[in-house]
Design a protein around this motif. Structure first.
Motif: not given
Length: 145
Positions: A21-24, A44-48, A57-58
């Protein structure tokens, strides 16, 4: 402003990787910024695409974003794209005025300091439209916030 990364713009606040999980965390440039959905979707698209199966994304509202957070590289990219980069943001209370904001800025095309405001509202709410008195070219100025 496609010439800027979110880091250059200063809206990228934090990233955390916890397993898959990446939280940005990002901060809007101003309340109601219409680009927030695009920024979120791009992240979301780039990290996926980079192989992270879950991206969160927060939106962080405090402290509020300031144009002072734009990096020097970001300011140079704005100028190279023909936009006038914002000057220092005002500190403390800002008085409400109905007249145009006085800014000391230079034309991003010829470098002249002889400029005049055409409209406080440019193509987007975060820009003002100016014209150079010397080369007669119009240009957008990214407002100080």
């Amino acid at each position: 402003m496609p010439m800027l990364t979110l880091a250059d713009l200063g809206v990228l606040r934090d990233t955390e990787v916890d397993g898959e999980v990446v939280v940005v965390s990002i901060t809007p440039t101003y309340s109601g910024c219409p680009a927030m959905a695009t920024m979120r979707d791009d992240l979301v698209h780039r990290l996926t695409d980079a192989g992270f199966p879950r991206v969160e994304v927060r939106v962080v509202l405090s402290p509020a974003w300031s144009s002072d957070w734009i990096t020097e590289h970001g300011r140079a990219e704005l100028r190279a794209a023909g936009l006038s980069a914002p000057g220092p943001a005002k500190k403390g209370p800002v008085g409400l005025t109905l007249s145009p904001t006085r800014r000391a800025l230079t034309c991003p095309r010829c470098g002249s300091a002889r400029t005049e405001v055409i409209s406080e509202f440019g193509a987007t709410a975060c820009k003002a439209l100016y014209r150079c008195v010397d080369c007669f070219e119009p240009f957008d100025h990214v407002k100080e916030i």
